[in-house]
Enzyme design. Structure first.
Site, PDB file in Angstrom:
ATOM      1  N   ARG A 104     -35.826  61.297  -3.135  1.00 25.98           N
ATOM      2  CA  ARG A 104     -34.657  60.415  -3.081  1.00 25.98           C
ATOM      3  C   ARG A 104     -34.425  60.108  -1.604  1.00 25.98           C
ATOM      4  O   ARG A 104     -34.123  61.005  -0.814  1.00 25.98           O
ATOM      5  CB  ARG A 104     -33.432  61.085  -3.701  1.00 25.98           C
ATOM      6  CG  ARG A 104     -32.151  60.298  -3.435  1.00 25.98           C
ATOM      7  CD  ARG A 104     -30.979  60.797  -4.238  1.00 25.98           C
ATOM      8  NE  ARG A 104     -31.098  60.386  -5.629  1.00 25.98           N
ATOM      9  CZ  ARG A 104     -30.079  60.390  -6.495  1.00 25.98           C
ATOM     10  NH1 ARG A 104     -28.886  60.776  -6.097  1.00 25.98           N
ATOM     11  NH2 ARG A 104     -30.265  60.016  -7.748  1.00 25.98           N
ATOM     12  N   HIS A 131     -34.080  52.378  -8.837  1.00 30.91           N
ATOM     13  CA  HIS A 131     -33.762  53.667  -9.475  1.00 30.91           C
ATOM     14  C   HIS A 131     -34.525  53.709 -10.805  1.00 30.91           C
ATOM     15  O   HIS A 131     -33.936  53.673 -11.889  1.00 30.91           O
ATOM     16  CB  HIS A 131     -32.249  53.775  -9.695  1.00 30.91           C
ATOM     17  CG  HIS A 131     -31.771  55.183  -9.886  1.00 30.91           C
ATOM     18  ND1 HIS A 131     -32.617  56.272  -9.929  1.00 30.91           N
ATOM     19  CD2 HIS A 131     -30.514  55.694 -10.057  1.00 30.91           C
ATOM     20  CE1 HIS A 131     -31.917  57.372 -10.109  1.00 30.91           C
ATOM     21  NE2 HIS A 131     -30.640  57.056 -10.186  1.00 30.91           N
ATOM     22  N   GLN A 134     -33.778  56.334 -13.739  1.00 31.92           N
ATOM     23  CA  GLN A 134     -32.533  56.093 -14.463  1.00 31.92           C
ATOM     24  C   GLN A 134     -32.688  54.959 -15.473  1.00 31.92           C
ATOM     25  O   GLN A 134     -32.301  55.089 -16.644  1.00 31.92           O
ATOM     26  CB  GLN A 134     -31.412  55.758 -13.469  1.00 31.92           C
ATOM     27  CG  GLN A 134     -30.077  55.510 -14.127  1.00 31.92           C
ATOM     28  CD  GLN A 134     -29.494  56.761 -14.747  1.00 31.92           C
ATOM     29  OE1 GLN A 134     -29.277  57.755 -14.065  1.00 31.92           O
ATOM     30  NE2 GLN A 134     -29.232  56.734 -16.045  1.00 31.92           N
ATOM     31  N   ASP A 219     -21.982  50.071 -12.781  1.00 36.30           N
ATOM     32  CA  ASP A 219     -22.265  51.177 -11.865  1.00 36.30           C
ATOM     33  C   ASP A 219     -21.066  51.299 -10.932  1.00 36.30           C
ATOM     34  O   ASP A 219     -20.223  50.394 -10.884  1.00 36.30           O
ATOM     35  CB  ASP A 219     -23.541  50.854 -11.066  1.00 36.30           C
ATOM     36  CG  ASP A 219     -24.117  52.066 -10.348  1.00 36.30           C
ATOM     37  OD1 ASP A 219     -23.536  53.168 -10.444  1.00 36.30           O
ATOM     38  OD2 ASP A 219     -25.153  51.907  -9.675  1.00 36.30           O
ATOM     39  N   CYS A 259     -24.728  54.780 -15.215  1.00 37.94           N
ATOM     40  CA  CYS A 259     -25.652  55.856 -14.798  1.00 37.94           C
ATOM     41  C   CYS A 259     -24.923  57.088 -14.267  1.00 37.94           C
ATOM     42  O   CYS A 259     -25.532  58.140 -14.125  1.00 37.94           O
ATOM     43  CB  CYS A 259     -26.653  55.327 -13.786  1.00 37.94           C
ATOM     44  SG  CYS A 259     -25.933  54.873 -12.201  1.00 37.94           S
ATOM     45  N   ARG A 287     -32.253  61.588 -19.047  1.00 39.27           N
ATOM     46  CA  ARG A 287     -32.974  61.743 -17.774  1.00 39.27           C
ATOM     47  C   ARG A 287     -33.906  62.953 -17.875  1.00 39.27           C
ATOM     48  O   ARG A 287     -35.039  62.923 -17.403  1.00 39.27           O
ATOM     49  CB  ARG A 287     -31.984  61.963 -16.615  1.00 39.27           C
ATOM     50  CG  ARG A 287     -31.112  60.770 -16.252  1.00 39.27           C
ATOM     51  CD  ARG A 287     -31.887  59.683 -15.548  1.00 39.27           C
ATOM     52  NE  ARG A 287     -32.551  60.118 -14.338  1.00 39.27           N
ATOM     53  CZ  ARG A 287     -32.000  60.173 -13.120  1.00 39.27           C
ATOM     54  NH1 ARG A 287     -30.758  59.794 -12.949  1.00 39.27           N
ATOM     55  NH2 ARG A 287     -32.697  60.581 -12.065  1.00 39.27           N
TER      56      ARG A 287
HETATM   57  N1   CP Z   1     -27.372  58.695 -11.930  1.00 36.52           N
HETATM   58  C1   CP Z   1     -27.803  59.484 -10.924  1.00 36.52           C
HETATM   59  O1   CP Z   1     -28.870  59.253 -10.335  1.00 36.52           O
HETATM   60  O2   CP Z   1     -27.006  60.541 -10.657  1.00 36.52           O
HETATM   61  P1   CP Z   1     -27.120  61.518  -9.407  1.00 36.52           P
HETATM   62  O3   CP Z   1     -26.834  60.680  -8.173  1.00 36.52           O
HETATM   63  O4   CP Z   1     -26.107  62.586  -9.636  1.00 36.52           O
HETATM   64  O5   CP Z   1     -28.522  62.049  -9.325  1.00 36.52           O
END
Ligand code: CP
Length: 299
Positions: A104, A131, A134, A219, A259, A287
């Site tokens: 990430r 992403h 997700q 979001d 998400c 996920r």
């Molecule tokens: N939706 C998502 O990626 O959540 P986090 O940022 O908690 O990983």
């Protein structure tokens, strides 16, 4: 042989997605039945987080453990990452000590440069541009609840962020139409959308974007890295809340997804996110199952 990475949805074919989803269904069933399933025994996942996470870390770490392997967490505070080591060197070194890597990070270019020097598969756990894990889990969740997403209409209500660009790629792969409504100043960068892509419509009005859709997505308004702009964003996004009035413009059996983490009263009303059309908990859980199948496939 070229190494298979998952840096954006466009890295996989529809056949690959269908295969991984079928594996995810099987792996999910095993999980629900408390069956031991260890295809990745003695394998190691390294997880690199330059940004914070709850769901992504938990789902990858728990998932790797459940598959019989180990997961190692690295962040920029407690490692040499972020202290000037070239990303290419990090890719070389890390990939000699593990079987798969999840990152990430901020820029898509960073993860692409890392992957180009990695000897093992690299998964994108969120960049500012994409992403994919997700949105893959979201598509899987839609299919679980309503069957094929092909030919359906999906609404995006919010700014043009990493989620939206992954939804745009998903529309191409899974063959659905995306209605996109973004506040002024937060519109889609059309240079990032393939010229040949036509299965989306841009809306100025978020309620119109929800008309006749099978799924409404939003979001948080203040994404990670944009906290300093919070007040300006709250003003610009006024009217973009997904509330019952907007959901009532969608089809009667439409689903709502987010998400997470969510801010009730900002991008979504409590009535919607906690209501009968919301599938946000299934979406979050999936996920885990999708990423376990992805880890199994890539390793
Ligand atoms: N939706 C998502 O990626 O959540 P986090 O940022 O908690 O990983």
């Amino acid at each position: 042989m070229a190494i298979k990475h998952f840096l954006q949805l466009a890295d996989f074919t529809l056949d690959e997605f269908n295969y991984v989803m079928e594996r995810a269904r099987i792996i999910k069933r095993k999980f629900k039945e408390y069956q031991i399933y260890h295809p990745l025994l003695d394998r190691t996942l390294v997880m690199v987080f330059e940004k914070n996470s709850t769901r992504t870390r938990l789902s990858f770490e728990a998932g790797m453990h459940q598959l019989g392997g180990a997961a190692i967490y690295l962040n920029t505070r407690d490692s040499q990452l972020g202290r000037g080591e070239p990303v290419e060197d990090a890719g070389q070194v890390m990939s000699r000590m593990c079987d798969i890597i999840m990152i990430r990070t901020f820029g898509q270019d960073i993860i692409e440069r890392f992957a180009a020097h990695s000897r093992v598969p690299v998964i994108n756990g969120l960049t500012n541009e994409h992403h994919p894990c997700q949105v893959f889990a979201d598509v899987f969740t839609y299919i679980e609840h309503r069957g094929s997403i092909a030919g359906k209409k999906v609404a995006w209500v919010g700014d043009a962020n990493n989620m939206l660009y992954s939804w745009l790629q998903a529309a191409q792969i899974f063959d659905f139409h995306l209605n996109i409504s973004t506040p002024k100043g937060y519109e889609v960068d059309l240079s990032r959308v393939p010229k040949e892509q036509t299965n989306y419509t841009l809306f100025d009005n978020p309620s119109d974007a929800c008309e006749g859709v099978s799924l409404v997505n939003t979001d948080v308004w203040t994404s990670m890295g944009y906290e300093a702009e919070n007040q300006a964003r709250l003003k610009a996004f006024d009217g973009w809340i997904v509330d019952q009035a907007k959901m009532s413009r969608a089809l009667p059996d439409a689903l709502f997804m987010h998400c997470l983490p969510a801010h009730r009263g900002e991008e979504v009303s409590a009535e919607v996110i906690d209501g009968p059309q919301s599938v946000v908990w299934d979406e979050a859980e999936n996920r885990l199952h999708i990423q376990k199948a992805l880890l199994e496939y890539l390793v």
